[in-house]
Design a protein around this motif. Structure first.
Motif, PDB file in Angstrom:
ATOM      1  N   SER A  75       0.835  -1.197   0.000  1.00 38.30           N
ATOM      2  CA  SER A  75       0.000   0.000   0.000  1.00 38.30           C
ATOM      3  C   SER A  75       0.871   1.250   0.000  1.00 38.30           C
ATOM      4  CB  SER A  75      -0.907   0.024   1.230  1.00 38.30           C
ATOM      5  OG  SER A  75      -0.143   0.250   2.403  1.00 38.30           O
ATOM      6  N   SER A  76       0.240   2.374  -0.285  1.00 40.05           N
ATOM      7  CA  SER A  76       0.952   3.656  -0.230  1.00 40.05           C
ATOM      8  C   SER A  76       1.454   3.948   1.173  1.00 40.05           C
ATOM      9  CB  SER A  76       0.033   4.783  -0.709  1.00 40.05           C
ATOM     10  OG  SER A  76      -0.203   4.689  -2.095  1.00 40.05           O
ATOM     11  N   ALA A  77       0.706   3.505   2.189  1.00 37.70           N
ATOM     12  CA  ALA A  77       1.148   3.707   3.576  1.00 37.70           C
ATOM     13  C   ALA A  77       2.437   2.956   3.852  1.00 37.70           C
ATOM     14  CB  ALA A  77       0.053   3.262   4.535  1.00 37.70           C
ATOM     15  N   ASP A  78       2.569   1.754   3.294  1.00 34.92           N
ATOM     16  CA  ASP A  78       3.807   0.981   3.464  1.00 34.92           C
ATOM     17  C   ASP A  78       4.989   1.721   2.846  1.00 34.92           C
ATOM     18  OD1 ASP A  78       2.315  -1.103   4.633  1.00 34.92           O
ATOM     19  OD2 ASP A  78       1.954  -2.032   2.672  1.00 34.92           O
ATOM     20  N   ILE A  79       4.765   2.272   1.656  1.00 38.01           N
ATOM     21  CA  ILE A  79       5.839   2.981   0.955  1.00 38.01           C
ATOM     22  C   ILE A  79       6.222   4.243   1.712  1.00 38.01           C
ATOM     23  CG2 ILE A  79       6.424   4.196  -1.176  1.00 38.01           C
ATOM     24  CD1 ILE A  79       4.636   2.175  -2.651  1.00 38.01           C
ATOM     25  N   ALA A  80       5.224   4.965   2.222  1.00 38.94           N
ATOM     26  CA  ALA A  80       5.512   6.190   2.979  1.00 38.94           C
ATOM     27  C   ALA A  80       6.337   5.878   4.220  1.00 38.94           C
ATOM     28  CB  ALA A  80       4.207   6.876   3.368  1.00 38.94           C
ATOM     29  N   ALA A  81       6.022   4.772   4.889  1.00 40.41           N
ATOM     30  CA  ALA A  81       6.784   4.377   6.081  1.00 40.41           C
ATOM     31  C   ALA A  81       8.220   4.036   5.711  1.00 40.41           C
ATOM     32  CB  ALA A  81       6.102   3.191   6.757  1.00 40.41           C
ATOM     33  N   MET A  82       8.398   3.384   4.580  1.00 36.94           N
ATOM     34  CA  MET A  82       9.749   3.059   4.116  1.00 36.94           C
ATOM     35  C   MET A  82      10.559   4.330   3.908  1.00 36.94           C
ATOM     36  SD  MET A  82      10.939   1.239   0.537  1.00 36.94           S
ATOM     37  CE  MET A  82      10.041  -0.269   0.827  1.00 36.94           C
ATOM     38  N   LEU A  83       9.928   5.332   3.290  1.00 40.92           N
ATOM     39  CA  LEU A  83      10.637   6.580   3.031  1.00 40.92           C
ATOM     40  C   LEU A  83      10.919   7.351   4.315  1.00 40.92           C
ATOM     41  CD1 LEU A  83       9.995   5.829   0.121  1.00 40.92           C
ATOM     42  CD2 LEU A  83       9.279   8.177  -0.284  1.00 40.92           C
ATOM     43  N   ARG A  84       9.984   7.332   5.255  1.00 39.31           N
ATOM     44  CA  ARG A  84      10.218   8.037   6.528  1.00 39.31           C
ATOM     45  C   ARG A  84      11.437   7.492   7.253  1.00 39.31           C
ATOM     46  NH1 ARG A  84       4.561   7.986   6.950  1.00 39.31           N
ATOM     47  NH2 ARG A  84       4.627   6.123   8.278  1.00 39.31           N
ATOM     48  N   SER A  85      11.689   6.201   7.077  1.00 41.77           N
ATOM     49  CA  SER A  85      12.839   5.597   7.758  1.00 41.77           C
ATOM     50  C   SER A  85      14.155   6.175   7.279  1.00 41.77           C
ATOM     51  CB  SER A  85      12.834   4.078   7.547  1.00 41.77           C
ATOM     52  OG  SER A  85      13.176   3.746   6.203  1.00 41.77           O
ATOM     53  N   GLY A  86      14.150   6.773   6.091  1.00 43.84           N
ATOM     54  CA  GLY A  86      15.395   7.334   5.566  1.00 43.84           C
ATOM     55  C   GLY A  86      15.658   8.763   5.972  1.00 43.84           C
ATOM     56  N   LEU A  87      14.663   9.442   6.541  1.00 46.04           N
ATOM     57  CA  LEU A  87      14.830  10.863   6.847  1.00 46.04           C
ATOM     58  C   LEU A  87      15.875  11.110   7.927  1.00 46.04           C
ATOM     59  CD1 LEU A  87      11.122  12.111   6.717  1.00 46.04           C
ATOM     60  CD2 LEU A  87      12.903  12.383   4.974  1.00 46.04           C
ATOM     61  N   ASP A  88      16.037  10.159   8.833  1.00 45.60           N
ATOM     62  CA  ASP A  88      17.026  10.312   9.908  1.00 45.60           C
ATOM     63  C   ASP A  88      18.038   9.179   9.913  1.00 45.60           C
ATOM     64  OD1 ASP A  88      15.956  12.732  11.246  1.00 45.60           O
ATOM     65  OD2 ASP A  88      14.215  11.454  11.606  1.00 45.60           O
ATOM     66  N   ALA A  89      18.112   8.435   8.823  1.00 47.35           N
ATOM     67  CA  ALA A  89      19.048   7.313   8.754  1.00 47.35           C
ATOM     68  C   ALA A  89      20.486   7.820   8.797  1.00 47.35           C
ATOM     69  CB  ALA A  89      18.812   6.517   7.481  1.00 47.35           C
ATOM     70  N   PRO A  90      21.382   7.069   9.428  1.00 47.93           N
ATOM     71  CA  PRO A  90      22.777   7.527   9.536  1.00 47.93           C
ATOM     72  C   PRO A  90      23.531   7.509   8.211  1.00 47.93           C
ATOM     73  CG  PRO A  90      22.527   5.328  10.460  1.00 47.93           C
ATOM     74  CD  PRO A  90      21.142   5.813  10.170  1.00 47.93           C
ATOM     75  N   GLU A  91      23.122   6.655   7.279  1.00 54.32           N
ATOM     76  CA  GLU A  91      23.849   6.534   6.026  1.00 54.32           C
ATOM     77  C   GLU A  91      23.076   7.220   4.897  1.00 54.32           C
ATOM     78  OE1 GLU A  91      24.752   2.501   5.159  1.00 54.32           O
ATOM     79  OE2 GLU A  91      26.043   2.230   6.907  1.00 54.32           O
ATOM     80  N   ALA A  92      23.782   8.049   4.144  1.00 55.18           N
ATOM     81  CA  ALA A  92      23.176   8.741   3.013  1.00 55.18           C
ATOM     82  C   ALA A  92      24.279   9.176   2.055  1.00 55.18           C
ATOM     83  CB  ALA A  92      22.374   9.957   3.476  1.00 55.18           C
ATOM     84  N   ALA A  93      23.961   9.210   0.778  1.00 55.30           N
ATOM     85  CA  ALA A  93      24.916   9.653  -0.245  1.00 55.30           C
ATOM     86  C   ALA A  93      24.904  11.176  -0.314  1.00 55.30           C
ATOM     87  CB  ALA A  93      24.540   9.058  -1.596  1.00 55.30           C
ATOM     88  N   VAL A  94      26.071  11.768  -0.240  1.00 58.19           N
ATOM     89  CA  VAL A  94      26.188  13.222  -0.237  1.00 58.19           C
ATOM     90  C   VAL A  94      26.227  13.736  -1.672  1.00 58.19           C
ATOM     91  CG1 VAL A  94      27.614  15.188   0.419  1.00 58.19           C
ATOM     92  CG2 VAL A  94      27.356  13.243   1.976  1.00 58.19           C
ATOM     93  N   GLY A  95      25.365  14.695  -1.962  1.00 59.70           N
ATOM     94  CA  GLY A  95      25.342  15.293  -3.288  1.00 59.70           C
ATOM     95  C   GLY A  95      25.972  16.667  -3.339  1.00 59.70           C
ATOM     96  N   HIS A  96      25.882  17.413  -2.243  1.00 61.38           N
ATOM     97  CA  HIS A  96      26.412  18.786  -2.209  1.00 61.38           C
ATOM     98  C   HIS A  96      26.737  19.110  -0.756  1.00 61.38           C
ATOM     99  CE1 HIS A  96      25.714  23.285  -3.483  1.00 61.38           C
ATOM    100  NE2 HIS A  96      26.909  23.075  -2.954  1.00 61.38           N
ATOM    101  N   GLN A  97      27.978  19.476  -0.506  1.00 64.91           N
ATOM    102  CA  GLN A  97      28.388  19.776   0.865  1.00 64.91           C
ATOM    103  C   GLN A  97      29.341  20.962   0.878  1.00 64.91           C
ATOM    104  OE1 GLN A  97      30.171  16.461   2.917  1.00 64.91           O
ATOM    105  NE2 GLN A  97      29.875  17.376   4.926  1.00 64.91           N
ATOM    106  N   THR A  98      29.034  21.914   1.750  1.00 69.25           N
ATOM    107  CA  THR A  98      29.890  23.079   1.969  1.00 69.25           C
ATOM    108  C   THR A  98      29.968  23.340   3.464  1.00 69.25           C
ATOM    109  OG1 THR A  98      29.189  24.058  -0.131  1.00 69.25           O
ATOM    110  CG2 THR A  98      30.231  25.519   1.464  1.00 69.25           C
ATOM    111  N   GLY A  99      31.173  23.517   3.973  1.00 69.52           N
ATOM    112  CA  GLY A  99      31.322  23.808   5.394  1.00 69.52           C
ATOM    113  C   GLY A  99      30.913  22.631   6.266  1.00 69.52           C
ATOM    114  N   ASP A 100      30.445  22.931   7.453  1.00 74.25           N
ATOM    115  CA  ASP A 100      30.060  21.915   8.440  1.00 74.25           C
ATOM    116  C   ASP A 100      28.610  22.172   8.848  1.00 74.25           C
ATOM    117  OD1 ASP A 100      29.802  20.079  10.487  1.00 74.25           O
ATOM    118  OD2 ASP A 100      31.034  21.216  11.914  1.00 74.25           O
ATOM    119  N   ALA A 101      27.690  21.631   8.069  1.00 76.09           N
ATOM    120  CA  ALA A 101      26.275  21.910   8.306  1.00 76.09           C
ATOM    121  C   ALA A 101      25.804  21.351   9.643  1.00 76.09           C
ATOM    122  CB  ALA A 101      25.435  21.340   7.166  1.00 76.09           C
ATOM    123  N   ARG A 102      26.210  20.138   9.979  1.00 79.32           N
ATOM    124  CA  ARG A 102      25.739  19.543  11.233  1.00 79.32           C
ATOM    125  C   ARG A 102      26.239  20.342  12.439  1.00 79.32           C
ATOM    126  NH1 ARG A 102      23.469  14.608  10.042  1.00 79.32           N
ATOM    127  NH2 ARG A 102      24.189  13.563   8.130  1.00 79.32           N
ATOM    128  N   GLY A 103      27.503  20.726  12.387  1.00 77.67           N
ATOM    129  CA  GLY A 103      28.049  21.503  13.493  1.00 77.67           C
ATOM    130  C   GLY A 103      27.394  22.876  13.592  1.00 77.67           C
TER     131      GLY A 103
END
Length: 724
Positions: free
Chosen positions: A292-320
């Protein structure tokens, strides 16, 4: 400008057919392809055929799907050819001819707003070579130096003597000459046909009904096929009862197509379709029967705070910087699956014999269609060909080849008989390659004065490359995800200067197949960035235009289109009573675009989009009138998606089956569109796709100005705008 030619051969080609969707085609290098097609006597160059009556046929490989590409490319050829524009027409060479002639016509792929920007140089060369040969042929006939001759309006003139001849009279002689190795191309400042708002070449036949599309094609002895594919994502065909319909009028054959589909062939399409509807079919629904669409939405929500992600654009120290910020603003946006919903459903006509297979189909990629045809036919490409038809809408969908493979598979069961396969609207809706679904979490950090010092943009969602061409991923990263968000470059630079910036992507791939949908990732990225910046502006008490101007101070072309729409819309003046404005800008497909939308919302929550002012800087404008039409059309498409679109799933099935559940804009919904075409020169950008991206965010920002309601997920129809 001087261009060096290697004869008249232009080499290209890259990827291969993957997972049923061909992304380009691997082709032999020129030295390994035998030139099997001889030049016709009136063919001055592969690009141009000139008849004795001086009529000019320009051969163009790119596809026409209503965007005006054929007219624009013909303008560029005609400009260098110096021919009489009133006698110009176009035709498609076939991809089989292209391979046989060492890919002289270049790429047959039309997508990514690349029809003109990727081929402008070599089509201009084609026209220039032809002009040079025609002048040389006339000079040889007169026994004078070619340098003393010039051409204009399909006439060659010997300047010292005043002698004249027409292209039609010297075309045959010109076709026998050896092409030059170098030709000089005109400075765009001197253009007389290109760069002008000439009428499109295909308008008249469309108005008279003479224009044929793939669905109009008729061949002698042709039969018709209707098809049903498993409606569940990843499911297969289990069984069907052909005996139940074998005695129905007109039914010729029932064909199992691959592992997932069944087709009925009959003398008319309606008889094939109604027989298919009456035939008992059972499906193996497979592992995704409860998706269902709800299943897919839950899958995507899991990535919003996941520790691993591919960086596309980085300048400076955003997290800091975010950790140190005096104030933080955070929001989560989402964008749904979208269907291409072309007016003409997928169709192809195929004729197969053990010796040869031919296909007639609307396609955005003739060479990919040829590769798919050969594979499905079980024949080498040299024994196959594809005849491109005008497209009744493409938007990226017809870059695929799934329906072509089906048509050839059916035709193989009936050797020598042409069979036209036509999908129903329901098949078309439920078996698309959908715009990828994503969510995005944005976090802004502000200093004590309210200045934006840090921004983290986390995209979670589907990768098109992972679904279609995983071999093209770059260390697990899909570069297409970051359209409009890149650090620089000529394709899709971010523009905004934020001291500490991090844009990354947590890949989450549901089993629904993604595809290249007009504007692709630029669409949702523009919504995420432009609506969130609007949130930052309002939260800090800044004018949305002033904030953008400050952040774009080092991006003059981004700023120029933004300033242009703000000035035309009268941003610095009060809007009419009840009217509210919203802004958006972005760079994509090599062009800079911006929009200012004006909307009103009644007390009952009825939205009226009154006006959109749009600016585009594509570098060069081959046909300004056609650019205006493309901008208007892109707003129809983009606003249809924003207001009404959205593909949802229940029990593994796409819920939308026709335009009653997947509406498009009507005339009464459409705002007035004012287009500013402002080519700054020095580059070639796209037109058909960039401006679609700014339609939705400009309107959403105006809706907030009107209602105070921030819409962060689409389509808009699922939200109430009624004032509290």
């Amino acid at each position: 400008m001087t261009i060096t030619l290697t004869r008249r051969i232009f080499i290209g080609g890259s990827a291969v057919a993957v997972g049923g969707l061909a992304v380009g085609i691997a082709v032999p290098r020129a030295g390994k392809v035998k030139a099997e097609v001889a030049a016709a006597p009136d063919e001055v160059n592969a690009w141009v055929v000139i008849k004795p009556d001086d009529s000019v046929i320009i051969r163009i490989a790119r596809s026409e799907m209503g965007q005006g590409t054929l007219t624009g490319l013909a303008q560029l050829v005609a400009e260098e050819l110096e021919c009489d524009w009133s006698k110009v027409s176009t035709e498609y060479p076939t991809p089989g001819q292209n391979l046989a002639r060492r890919r002289v016509w270049g790429s047959f792929s039309t997508g990514g707003s690349r029809g003109i920007r990727d081929s402008h140089e070599y089509v201009r060369k084609g026209g220039a070579v032809a002009r040079t040969l025609l002048i040389q042929a006339a000079a040889d006939e007169w026994k004078v130096p070619a340098s003393e001759c010039s051409a204009a309006d399909s006439v060659v003139t010997h300047r010292p003597s005043g002698r004249k001849t027409t292209y039609g009279k010297v075309a045959a002689a010109a076709a026998r000459l050896k092409p030059p190795t170098e030709v000089a191309l005109k400075d765009p400042k001197t253009w007389k046909v290109a760069g002008k708002p000439v009428k499109r070449l295909d308008t008249a036949p469309k108005l008279t009904g003479a224009q044929l599309y793939g669905s109009d094609l008729r061949l002698p002895g042709m039969l018709n096929a209707a098809i049903k594919d498993c409606p569940v994502v990843g499911g297969k065909l289990k069984s069907f009862d052909a005996a139940a319909i074998q005695n129905r009028p007109g039914v010729t054959k029932v064909v199992k197509v691959g592992d997932t589909a069944v087709a009925v062939v009959a003398d008319t399409w309606w008889r094939a379709k109604t027989a298919l509807d009456a035939m008992p079919v059972q499906w193996d629904e497979g592992a995704h029967a409860r998706l269902s669409s709800a299943d897919i939405a839950a899958m995507l929500r899991s990535g919003l705070d996941a520790p691993e992600a591919a960086v596309g654009h980085q300048t400076g120290d955003a997290r800091g910087a975010l950790a140190r910020a005096a104030r933080r603003i955070e929001a989560v946006y989402s964008y749904p699956y979208q269907n291409h919903a072309t007016m003409e459903p997928m169709n192809a006509t195929a004729r197969w014999t053990p010796e040869r297979c031919e296909v007639w189909t609307p396609t955005q990629n003739g060479e990919a269609a040829l590769a798919a045809t050969a594979e499905a036919a079980g024949l080498p490409t040299s024994k196959c060909d594809v005849h491109k038809q005008l497209l009744g809408g493409g938007f990226g969908r017809r870059g695929a080849t799934d329906w072509i493979r089906q048509a050839v598979a059916i035709a193989r069961e009936m050797p020598g008989t042409p069979v036209k396969l036509m999908w129903t609207r329901e098949e078309d809706m439920q078996h698309g390659f959908y715009h990828p679904i994503t969510q995005c979490k944005l976090t802004a950090g502000l200093d004590a004065q309210g200045n934006l010092t840090a921004l983290h943009m986390r995209i979670s969602g589907q990768s098109i490359l992972a679904g279609l061409a995983p071999q093209n991923l770059q260390s697990g990263k899909d570069p297409a995800v970051f359209q409009g968000l890149n650090a620089g470059g000529t394709e899709s630079a971010f523009g905004y200067a934020v001291p500490h910036l991090l844009i990354d992507h947590a890949m989450r791939n549901p089993p629904v197949r993604p595809g290249l949908w007009r504007g692709v990732n630029l669409n949702h990225n523009a919504i995420y960035v432009e609506c969130f910046l609007d949130e930052v502006a309002h939260a800090t008490g800044q004018d949305p235009l002033a904030l953008r101007r400050k952040l774009l101070a080092r991006s003059p072309r981004h700023l120029a289109v933004l300033d242009a729409v703000a000035e035309r819309a009268g941003w610095d003046k009060p809007a009419p009573k009840g009217v509210h404005r919203g802004l958006a800008q972005i760079m994509g497909f090599g062009s800079y675009v911006a929009a200012c939308a004006e909307v009103s919302v009644s007390d009952e929550g009825v939205l009226k989009i009154r006006r959109i002012v749009a600016a585009t800087d594509p570098g060069h404008a081959v046909n300004p009138q056609q650019i205006e039409a493309q901008v208007e059309g892109s707003f129809v498409y983009g606003l249809s998606a924003a207001l009404f679109g959205g593909i949802t799933l229940k029990d593994g099935r796409v819920e939308q089956t026709n335009f009653d559940s997947y509406p498009v804009m009507r005339l009464s919904d459409m705002p007035a569109v004012e287009t500013i075409v402002m080519p700054s020169g020095g580059f070639w950008g796209g037109v058909g796709e960039p401006t679609i991206a700014v339609a939705a965010p400009a309107v959403l920002n105006a809706v907030f100005a009107a209602t105070g309601k921030r819409i962060r997920d689409l389509p808009l129809k699922q939200h109430s705008l009624r004032k509290a």
